[in-house]
Design a protein around this motif. Structure first.
Motif, PDB file in Angstrom:
ATOM      1  N   UNK A  39     -57.502  43.080 -85.184  1.00  0.00           N
ATOM      2  CA  UNK A  39     -57.158  41.861 -85.911  1.00  0.00           C
ATOM      3  C   UNK A  39     -57.021  42.118 -87.412  1.00  0.00           C
ATOM      4  N   UNK A  40     -57.777  43.105 -87.906  1.00  0.00           N
ATOM      5  CA  UNK A  40     -57.695  43.423 -89.335  1.00  0.00           C
ATOM      6  C   UNK A  40     -56.293  43.865 -89.695  1.00  0.00           C
ATOM      7  N   UNK A  41     -55.763  44.789 -88.924  1.00  0.00           N
ATOM      8  CA  UNK A  41     -54.427  45.303 -89.193  1.00  0.00           C
ATOM      9  C   UNK A  41     -53.367  44.261 -88.904  1.00  0.00           C
ATOM     10  N   UNK A  42     -53.518  43.542 -87.790  1.00  0.00           N
ATOM     11  CA  UNK A  42     -52.512  42.561 -87.380  1.00  0.00           C
ATOM     12  C   UNK A  42     -52.343  41.451 -88.405  1.00  0.00           C
ATOM     13  N   UNK A  43     -53.402  41.105 -89.118  1.00  0.00           N
ATOM     14  CA  UNK A  43     -53.351  40.027 -90.103  1.00  0.00           C
ATOM     15  C   UNK A  43     -53.100  40.544 -91.522  1.00  0.00           C
ATOM     16  N   UNK A  44     -52.702  41.812 -91.647  1.00  0.00           N
ATOM     17  CA  UNK A  44     -52.428  42.415 -92.949  1.00  0.00           C
ATOM     18  C   UNK A  44     -53.653  42.348 -93.865  1.00  0.00           C
ATOM     19  N   UNK A  45     -54.813  42.586 -93.298  1.00  0.00           N
ATOM     20  CA  UNK A  45     -56.061  42.509 -94.063  1.00  0.00           C
ATOM     21  C   UNK A  45     -56.673  43.887 -94.326  1.00  0.00           C
ATOM     22  N   UNK A  46     -55.947  44.938 -94.035  1.00  0.00           N
ATOM     23  CA  UNK A  46     -56.511  46.286 -94.167  1.00  0.00           C
ATOM     24  C   UNK A  46     -57.064  46.536 -95.565  1.00  0.00           C
ATOM     25  N   UNK A  47     -56.249  46.274 -96.587  1.00  0.00           N
ATOM     26  CA  UNK A  47     -56.693  46.523 -97.955  1.00  0.00           C
ATOM     27  C   UNK A  47     -57.886  45.682 -98.360  1.00  0.00           C
ATOM     28  N   UNK A  48     -57.947  44.450 -97.855  1.00  0.00           N
ATOM     29  CA  UNK A  48     -59.068  43.568 -98.170  1.00  0.00           C
ATOM     30  C   UNK A  48     -60.360  44.077 -97.526  1.00  0.00           C
ATOM     31  N   UNK A  49     -60.262  44.498 -96.268  1.00  0.00           N
ATOM     32  CA  UNK A  49     -61.458  44.885 -95.529  1.00  0.00           C
ATOM     33  C   UNK A  49     -61.965  46.273 -95.910  1.00  0.00           C
ATOM     34  N   UNK A  50     -61.107  47.120 -96.444  1.00  0.00           N
ATOM     35  CA  UNK A  50     -61.567  48.433 -96.900  1.00  0.00           C
ATOM     36  C   UNK A  50     -62.622  48.262 -97.992  1.00  0.00           C
ATOM     37  N   UNK A  60     -59.497  50.333 -89.274  1.00  0.00           N
ATOM     38  CA  UNK A  60     -58.482  51.136 -88.587  1.00  0.00           C
ATOM     39  C   UNK A  60     -57.151  51.171 -89.332  1.00  0.00           C
ATOM     40  N   UNK A  61     -56.390  52.217 -89.015  1.00  0.00           N
ATOM     41  CA  UNK A  61     -55.009  52.370 -89.481  1.00  0.00           C
ATOM     42  C   UNK A  61     -54.914  52.098 -90.982  1.00  0.00           C
ATOM     43  N   UNK A  62     -55.669  52.872 -91.741  1.00  0.00           N
ATOM     44  CA  UNK A  62     -55.867  52.561 -93.163  1.00  0.00           C
ATOM     45  C   UNK A  62     -54.597  52.649 -94.003  1.00  0.00           C
ATOM     46  N   UNK A  63     -53.574  53.396 -93.562  1.00  0.00           N
ATOM     47  CA  UNK A  63     -52.373  53.478 -94.406  1.00  0.00           C
ATOM     48  C   UNK A  63     -51.664  52.136 -94.520  1.00  0.00           C
ATOM     49  N   UNK A  64     -52.021  51.181 -93.663  1.00  0.00           N
ATOM     50  CA  UNK A  64     -51.389  49.865 -93.764  1.00  0.00           C
ATOM     51  C   UNK A  64     -51.970  49.029 -94.899  1.00  0.00           C
ATOM     52  N   UNK A  65     -52.873  49.592 -95.685  1.00  0.00           N
ATOM     53  CA  UNK A  65     -53.412  48.861 -96.831  1.00  0.00           C
ATOM     54  C   UNK A  65     -52.295  48.452 -97.781  1.00  0.00           C
ATOM     55  N   UNK A  66     -51.273  49.306 -97.915  1.00  0.00           N
ATOM     56  CA  UNK A  66     -50.184  48.987 -98.847  1.00  0.00           C
ATOM     57  C   UNK A  66     -49.391  47.777 -98.381  1.00  0.00           C
ATOM     58  N   UNK A  67     -49.325  47.561 -97.060  1.00  0.00           N
ATOM     59  CA  UNK A  67     -48.669  46.357 -96.553  1.00  0.00           C
ATOM     60  C   UNK A  67     -49.487  45.118 -96.895  1.00  0.00           C
TER      61      UNK A  67
END
Length: 353
Positions: free
Chosen positions: A111-122, A131-138
């Motif tokens: 859900x973190x990645x699906x909601x574009x929350x990667x950068x926030x949750x890092x 997961x899938x940390x390179x999506x932080x830029x998205x």
């Protein structure tokens, strides 16, 4: 814009080369790398920071002249059909591989990645738990699209001041987090702390549209020099000014292309631009290729050389990207464009009312 200004896609290509070079470089022990390979392993990640001002520039070229609610609906519709399908394909591939190999947080964190929350949750949980940390830029780009879109809708007359305010807040967030002892690599991924890089590109686009390109070039050069000077005089502020400095330098190149080289085309730039046009797919999927090649060569007992691995990763991912563009992305984008007439009719009705 991207069809006319081939050199902008060259900038995007150079950015993706840096990112792929970085991931290849950190895949090896530093003793296995020559000085150029060590440079990629140390600085290649900064390629992502070239994407941000370019995105800010391109989206603002649209928003600066099309900023009614129907225009904004068209803008977001285009973003959805350009970004979402391939993004979720990458997520599906990532979590399938993660479950099979048990090498990363499981699907319960999808859900973190699906909601574009990667950068926030890092920033909240740390990189190892996300997961899938390179999506932080998205996460950064989607946040910027929403913020800029509504800023142009609600604050038309004072949009320049509004964007400057957003950039100032972004810088302040960086300063506060770093002064509290937050690790620079966590601040690096945090969307509110990275908006300034996108905004610098957006302000460049506004200057270009207002026929103030020469003024923009001078200001961007001064901004770059100021960032370099601050980093040298106050090393503690290095992580505050590094990324705006890169954004200013990139925006300087964008503005110079727009002003002096709008029609420049050549065979080398055409080849490089072919990578730039597919950079989004290359960014999302290159690590899968890199991982697969590593598994394959290790299973076969064959040695992997850094430059060979980079070229092979780039070539194979480019082929996949070209096929994706031909059979998935371009048809979906074309379908999305068929929905625009109804949105534009809504604009006409809105204007009439």
């Amino acid at each position: 814009m991207r069809e006319r200004y081939e050199l902008l896609d060259v900038i995007r290509a150079l950015a993706i080369f840096l990112v792929i070079g970085y991931h290849v470089g950190v895949h090896f022990d530093p003793s296995q790398l020559d000085p150029l390979g060590q440079w990629f392993a140390r600085f290649g990640f900064l390629g992502v920071d070239i994407f941000f001002p370019l995105s800010g520039f391109l989206i603002t070229l649209y928003l600066v002249q099309r900023n009614t609610w129907p225009d904004l609906k068209v803008f977001f519709t285009r973003r959805v059909f350009r970004i979402i399908p391939i993004y979720f394909l990458a997520i599906a591939l990532y979590f399938t591989a993660a479950e099979l190999t048990q090498t990363d947080p499981g699907v319960e964190r999808a859900w973190i990645t699906a909601l574009f929350l990667t950068g926030w949750m890092i920033l909240i949980d740390g990189k190892d738990a996300v997961p899938f940390t390179i999506t932080w830029s998205l996460s950064v780009e989607e946040f910027a699209y929403i913020l800029c879109g509504f800023a142009f809708l609600w604050i038309k007359r004072n949009i320049t001041w509004a964007l400057l305010f957003i950039a100032a807040i972004s810088l302040a967030v960086k300063v506060v987090l770093l002064s509290q002892g937050t690790a620079p690599n966590l601040v690096y991924s945090y969307p509110p702390a990275r908006l300034d890089s996108v905004i610098i590109g957006a302000l460049t686009a506004i200057a270009v549209r207002r026929a103030q390109s020469t003024t923009a070039l001078v200001l961007l050069a001064l901004t770059t020099a100021l960032c370099v000077g601050i980093a040298n005089v106050w090393p503690s502020l290095f992580h505050v000014v590094l990324y705006p400095g890169i954004a200013a330098t990139t925006s300087f190149a964008i503005c110079a292309i727009y002003l002096y080289l709008p029609d420049f085309k050549s065979r080398p730039t055409r080849i490089l631009a072919s990578f730039g046009r597919l950079a989004y797919f290359l960014y999302l999927f290159h690590y899968f290729t890199l991982f697969g090649l590593d598994v394959l060569f290790n299973a076969a007992g064959l040695p992997l050389q850094p430059y060979f691995l980079m070229v092979l990763t780039l070539a194979l991912t480019w082929v996949a990207a070209a096929l994706s563009w031909r059979w998935i992305e371009a048809p979906l984008i074309a379908y999305g464009r068929t929905l625009e007439p109804s949105l534009r009719r809504a604009k006409a009705e809105h204007t009439h009312v």
